[in-house]
Scaffold this active site. Structure first.
Site, PDB file in Angstrom:
ATOM      1  N   LYS A 158       2.146  37.678  47.695  1.00 58.48           N
ATOM      2  CA  LYS A 158       1.219  38.261  48.663  1.00 58.48           C
ATOM      3  C   LYS A 158       1.461  37.604  50.014  1.00 58.48           C
ATOM      4  CE  LYS A 158      -2.689  37.425  50.499  1.00 58.48           C
ATOM      5  NZ  LYS A 158      -2.440  38.038  51.813  1.00 58.48           N
ATOM      6  N   GLY A 211      -0.871  27.617  53.087  1.00 56.84           N
ATOM      7  CA  GLY A 211      -1.835  28.115  54.071  1.00 56.84           C
ATOM      8  C   GLY A 211      -2.765  26.994  54.498  1.00 56.84           C
ATOM      9  N   GLY A 216      -7.050  26.633  50.763  1.00 59.59           N
ATOM     10  CA  GLY A 216      -6.496  25.868  49.642  1.00 59.59           C
ATOM     11  C   GLY A 216      -7.588  25.289  48.750  1.00 59.59           C
ATOM     12  N   GLU A 233       0.467  23.909  49.625  1.00 60.77           N
ATOM     13  CA  GLU A 233       1.121  23.378  50.836  1.00 60.77           C
ATOM     14  C   GLU A 233       0.177  23.724  51.974  1.00 60.77           C
ATOM     15  OE1 GLU A 233       3.983  21.751  50.881  1.00 60.77           O
ATOM     16  OE2 GLU A 233       4.717  22.142  48.868  1.00 60.77           O
ATOM     17  N   CYS A 267       2.862  23.827  60.426  1.00 67.48           N
ATOM     18  CA  CYS A 267       2.085  22.845  59.668  1.00 67.48           C
ATOM     19  C   CYS A 267       2.577  21.431  59.929  1.00 67.48           C
ATOM     20  CB  CYS A 267       2.167  23.166  58.190  1.00 67.48           C
ATOM     21  SG  CYS A 267       3.846  23.457  57.656  1.00 67.48           S
ATOM     22  N   GLU A 360      -6.729  20.251  63.002  1.00 69.32           N
ATOM     23  CA  GLU A 360      -5.446  20.936  63.182  1.00 69.32           C
ATOM     24  C   GLU A 360      -5.647  22.041  64.219  1.00 69.32           C
ATOM     25  OE1 GLU A 360      -3.980  23.555  60.015  1.00 69.32           O
ATOM     26  OE2 GLU A 360      -1.980  22.737  60.336  1.00 69.32           O
TER      27      GLU A 360
HETATM   28  P1  NAD Z   1      -4.651  31.027  55.604  1.00 70.20           P
HETATM   29  O1  NAD Z   1      -5.087  29.960  54.693  1.00 70.20           O
HETATM   30  O2  NAD Z   1      -5.676  31.694  56.427  1.00 70.20           O
HETATM   31  O3  NAD Z   1      -3.892  32.185  54.812  1.00 70.20           O
HETATM   32  C1  NAD Z   1      -2.784  31.914  53.984  1.00 70.20           C
HETATM   33  C2  NAD Z   1      -2.669  33.023  52.950  1.00 70.20           C
HETATM   34  O4  NAD Z   1      -3.810  32.968  52.099  1.00 70.20           O
HETATM   35  C3  NAD Z   1      -2.641  34.425  53.523  1.00 70.20           C
HETATM   36  O5  NAD Z   1      -1.741  35.210  52.788  1.00 70.20           O
HETATM   37  C4  NAD Z   1      -4.074  34.904  53.315  1.00 70.20           C
HETATM   38  O6  NAD Z   1      -4.181  36.314  53.239  1.00 70.20           O
HETATM   39  C5  NAD Z   1      -4.406  34.253  51.990  1.00 70.20           C
HETATM   40  N1  NAD Z   1      -5.828  34.091  51.729  1.00 70.20           N
HETATM   41  C6  NAD Z   1      -6.838  34.003  52.619  1.00 70.20           C
HETATM   42  N2  NAD Z   1      -8.013  33.841  51.977  1.00 70.20           N
HETATM   43  C7  NAD Z   1      -7.749  33.817  50.660  1.00 70.20           C
HETATM   44  C8  NAD Z   1      -8.535  33.660  49.489  1.00 70.20           C
HETATM   45  N3  NAD Z   1      -9.862  33.509  49.554  1.00 70.20           N
HETATM   46  N4  NAD Z   1      -7.934  33.665  48.283  1.00 70.20           N
HETATM   47  C9  NAD Z   1      -6.582  33.800  48.187  1.00 70.20           C
HETATM   48  N5  NAD Z   1      -5.780  33.965  49.259  1.00 70.20           N
HETATM   49  C10 NAD Z   1      -6.354  33.963  50.485  1.00 70.20           C
HETATM   50  O7  NAD Z   1      -3.510  30.374  56.515  1.00 70.20           O
HETATM   51  P2  NAD Z   1      -2.695  31.016  57.719  1.00 70.20           P
HETATM   52  O8  NAD Z   1      -3.625  31.152  58.893  1.00 70.20           O
HETATM   53  O9  NAD Z   1      -1.946  32.206  57.258  1.00 70.20           O
HETATM   54  O10 NAD Z   1      -1.620  29.870  57.990  1.00 70.20           O
HETATM   55  C11 NAD Z   1      -1.910  28.754  58.755  1.00 70.20           C
HETATM   56  C12 NAD Z   1      -2.218  27.540  57.910  1.00 70.20           C
HETATM   57  O11 NAD Z   1      -1.196  27.367  56.936  1.00 70.20           O
HETATM   58  C13 NAD Z   1      -2.241  26.266  58.709  1.00 70.20           C
HETATM   59  O12 NAD Z   1      -3.317  25.460  58.279  1.00 70.20           O
HETATM   60  C14 NAD Z   1      -0.925  25.600  58.356  1.00 70.20           C
HETATM   61  O13 NAD Z   1      -0.901  24.210  58.533  1.00 70.20           O
HETATM   62  C15 NAD Z   1      -0.743  26.008  56.948  1.00 70.20           C
HETATM   63  N6  NAD Z   1       0.663  25.953  56.561  1.00 70.20           N
HETATM   64  C16 NAD Z   1       1.081  24.955  55.711  1.00 70.20           C
HETATM   65  C17 NAD Z   1       2.434  24.846  55.379  1.00 70.20           C
HETATM   66  C18 NAD Z   1       2.933  23.752  54.483  1.00 70.20           C
HETATM   67  O14 NAD Z   1       4.069  23.873  53.998  1.00 70.20           O
HETATM   68  N7  NAD Z   1       2.179  22.707  54.215  1.00 70.20           N
HETATM   69  C19 NAD Z   1       3.348  25.756  55.890  1.00 70.20           C
HETATM   70  C20 NAD Z   1       2.885  26.767  56.728  1.00 70.20           C
HETATM   71  C21 NAD Z   1       1.534  26.858  57.055  1.00 70.20           C
END
Ligand code: NAD
Length: 456
Positions: A158, A211, A216, A233, A267, A360
């Protein structure tokens, strides 16, 4: 509830125009995809390891062949500079090539015990649900898809709703490369429907999530309902520690890329720049010159170093960090609209609990802070809920290693910004995550260890 018939408008951040409409999946489509994946897993797991490797190699080659069109798509969808997007698509191809080497090396151990022998096997888990973010859409997807498929799992991916385009292309490429239907499926749709259903689904064995830390935490709690395996992650607030004995020009030349790369939507962004007090004035002078020279503009231009932010809403969130608790000490340029532009900005905080220090930002805002000595630098670096990455700049090798060992983070670099190499493990301490991506260790997170005892 099903969302059949709904579609997602995909926006180009540099122009604010709709560039594609993508069908949006709901719970029913998710259930159907999981059922199809479960069926496909039953045969894929038994495909000879060498044949699985061949398919992965073909995917790598096809991604390489189509690198320019995939990179253009990623650039238009995320707003990242085309040179960065091309590099990321190279990473995608290399990730599939790297894990093509693993199916035939996924061996266990034989352990002699009294009265017989134990054998261990690394078994595939089943259906893996991957949930990915919008900042490095295809690269991060490949870090899960490639090892999961290599180990014999089926995958339902997804992608983030904002950036589904290259993932959809990857599904097409994988099918053409000979991956049996159903082994890898992409479902664009909201996290609250597709994401949560994947996490709850009893036939999904594992969730690989990348994310925000907030989502998470929600996933982690939900996954406990089925004792689902989860790797996370998550976010970061990484430190870039510059000692006075460092090559200051090199450190100041690298610092903008370390925090403004991908417009700060990284990230691993080294968004807290900690500078030994005696070197602060010189470092700030060098950094300000480099930030002013950054080329911010059309992401399709090969000379561009920074593009726009992902959405207007995200830009407003980033702007909210420039509040009464901060002083702007350097600022680059950015085009006027249309496009979600934000100039690279360097600030100093007025207090150590300012939001700019603790949260962040995920945008092009660097926070510069002084430290007194080695101990102080380590204490400030560790004063965060996160622990993803960090850099240490010094010409003193023992000090570099001492500090790298003392910083609570998963991925550190000395005299470099580097965070990710395909052959090495990547992941976070503390609230930056659980588990590791990439390198040989990632395979442990897509397999279950089985132990068989044979009485002799
Ligand atoms: P997000 O957490 O908003 O979304 C990530 C994914 O989760 C998306 O596909 C979203 O649709 C899905 N999602 C949202 N709510 C959900 C739920 N309740 N249940 C299941 N899935 C759900 O993050 P974002 O805004 O897309 O990305 C930015 C964040 O990701 C930042 O905090 C960044 O640091 C982190 N990130 C971490 C890494 C790493 O490797 N550690 C890499 C890239 C991004």
């Amino acid at each position: 509830m099903s969302t059949v018939g709904d579609s997602i408008d995909v926006i180009e951040p540099a122009t604010e125009r709709v560039i594609a409409k993508v069908p949006s999946a709901g719970m029913e489509e998710t259930d159907r995809a999981v059922a199809k994946a479960k069926e496909a897993f039953a045969t894929w797991r038994d495909v000879a390891a060498g044949d699985r490797a061949t398919v992965l190699r073909r995917i790598a080659a096809a991604v390489e062949d189509q690198a320019m069109s995939l990179a253009r798509l990623e650039t238009r969808n995320v707003g990242k500079p085309i040179s960065d997007a091309l590099g990321e698509i190279g990473v995608v191809a290399a990730t599939f090539a790297y894990y093509a080497g693993s199916p035939e090396r996924l061996t266990g151990k034989t352990i002699p015990v009294p009265g017989g022998v134990n054998m261990t096997f690394k078994e595939p888990m089943g259906v893996v649900g991957l949930i990915t973010p919008w900042n490095f859409p295809l690269a991060i997807a490949s870090w899960g898809v490639a090892p999961a498929l290599a180990a014999g799992n089926a995958v339902v991916l997804k992608p983030a709703q904002l950036t589904p385009l290259t993932a959809i292309e990857l599904e097409r490429i994988a099918l053409q490369a000979g991956l049996p239907e159903g082994v890898f499926q992409v479902l664009a749709g909201p996290g609250s429907l597709v994401g949560e259903r994947l996490v709850d689904h009893p036939d999904v064995a594992k969730i690989g999530f990348t994310g925000s830390t907030d989502v998470g935490k929600r996933i982690s709690a939900r996954a406990s309902g089925t004792i689902k395996r989860v790797t996370l992650e998550l976010g970061g607030k990484s430190a870039n520690i510059v000692f006075a004995d460092a090559d200051l020009e090199r450190a100041a030349a690298a610092a903008p890329g370390a925090v403004f790369g991908n417009a700060g939507q990284d990230c691993c962004a080294r968004s807290r720049i900690l500078v030994e007090r005696t070197a602060m004035d010189r470092f700030l002078e060098l950094l300000s010159t480099n930030v002013a020279a950054m080329r911010v503009g059309d992401p399709m231009d090969e000379a561009t170093e920074m593009g726009p932010l992902i959405t207007a809403q995200h830009r407003a969130k980033v702007a909210s960090f420039l509040d009464d608790d901060t002083t702007v000490v350097a600022r680059g340029s950015a085009p006027d609209g249309p496009g979600f532009w934000f100039a690279p900005t360097v600030v100093t905080p007025r207090s150590t609990d300012a939001r700019v220090v603790t949260e962040e930002i995920f945008g092009p805002v660097a926070c510069v802070m002084p430290f007194e000595d080695e101990e102080d630098a380590i204490a400030i670096a560790n004063d965060t809920i996160y622990g993803l990455s960090g850099s240490i700049w010094t010409e003193n090798g023992s000090k570099a290693l001492r500090v790298a060992r003392a910083v609570d983070a998963g991925t550190l670099s000395v005299n470099s910004n580097w965070s990710v190499r395909i052959a090495t493990p990547y992941g976070g301490f503390k609230q930056s995550g659980i588990g590791r991506a990439l390198g040989p260790d990632a395979l442990d997170y897509y397999t279950e260890l089985k132990n068989v005892y044979i009485a002799t």
